[in-house]
Design a protein around this motif. Structure first.
Motif, mmCIF file in Angstrom:
data_model
loop_
_atom_site.group_PDB
_atom_site.id
_atom_site.type_symbol
_atom_site.label_atom_id
_atom_site.label_comp_id
_atom_site.label_asym_id
_atom_site.label_seq_id
_atom_site.Cartn_x
_atom_site.Cartn_y
_atom_site.Cartn_z
ATOM 1 N N HIS A 90 0.708 -7.503 1.459
ATOM 2 C CA HIS A 90 1.637 -6.989 0.452
ATOM 3 C C HIS A 90 1.117 -5.654 -0.062
ATOM 4 O O HIS A 90 -0.033 -5.543 -0.452
ATOM 5 N N VAL A 91 1.992 -4.646 -0.032
ATOM 6 C CA VAL A 91 1.614 -3.322 -0.544
ATOM 7 C C VAL A 91 2.605 -2.938 -1.641
ATOM 8 O O VAL A 91 3.819 -3.006 -1.434
ATOM 9 N N HIS A 92 2.101 -2.532 -2.812
ATOM 10 C CA HIS A 92 2.970 -2.041 -3.878
ATOM 11 C C HIS A 92 3.205 -0.558 -3.602
ATOM 12 O O HIS A 92 2.346 0.274 -3.874
ATOM 13 N N CYS A 98 8.152 -2.900 -2.920
ATOM 14 C CA CYS A 98 7.074 -3.628 -2.252
ATOM 15 C C CYS A 98 7.327 -3.591 -0.754
ATOM 16 O O CYS A 98 8.474 -3.633 -0.300
HETATM 17 NI NI NI Z 1 4.476 -5.334 -4.820
#
Ligand code: NI
Length: 139
Positions: A90-92, A98
């Protein structure tokens, strides 16, 4: 490495010229490697189309985590199909978006179903399943 075999191909001149132009752009050193990749891609595609074969792939999703209940829904769906999910990243991306990359594994039909379900979840802005192979049997 298994034994190498050579074989000849009859091909229309224009088709070959187009192919040579393509493989040059893609940086192939020679036609053989390009043809081998085409064969591998066709075999992997066929493996996915047969449905019952064991396959592996990655699913990429982009969504806005402010969309009501969306993050919870996506997590719930992944727990429901936990057997098919190997790992998730998961990458913000920014204040809103996201990016998730989910490694999926299992029978092609089931993995596709899971991917369609996640991509089709309301609020997911973009999603794509990249299909590859466990390498067993065909490569
Ligand atoms: Ni995120």
């Amino acid at each position: 490495m298994s034994d190498l075999h050579r074989f000849g191909i009859s091909i229309d001149e224009r088709l070959l010229a187009s192919f040579d132009e393509l493989i040059s752009r893609k940086g192939y050193q020679n036609r053989s490697e390009a043809v081998r990749d085409l064969i591998r891609n066709t075999l992997v595609e066929d493996q996915w189309n047969r449905g019952d074969e064991e396959t592996v792939g990655t699913l990429t999703l982009v969504y806005d985590h402010h969309t009501r209940d969306l993050a919870d829904k996506l997590t719930e769906q992944q727990h429901h199909h936990h057997d098919a999910i190997v790992s998730a990243l998961h990458v913000h991306l920014d204040a809103h978006h996201c990016l998730e990359v989910i490694v999926v594994k299992g029978k092609a039909r089931e993995v596709r179903h899971l991917a369609d379900e996640l991509i089709g979840t309301k609020g997911v802005k973009h999603g794509k399943l990249v299909t590859t192979t466990t390498g067993k049997g065909i490569l």
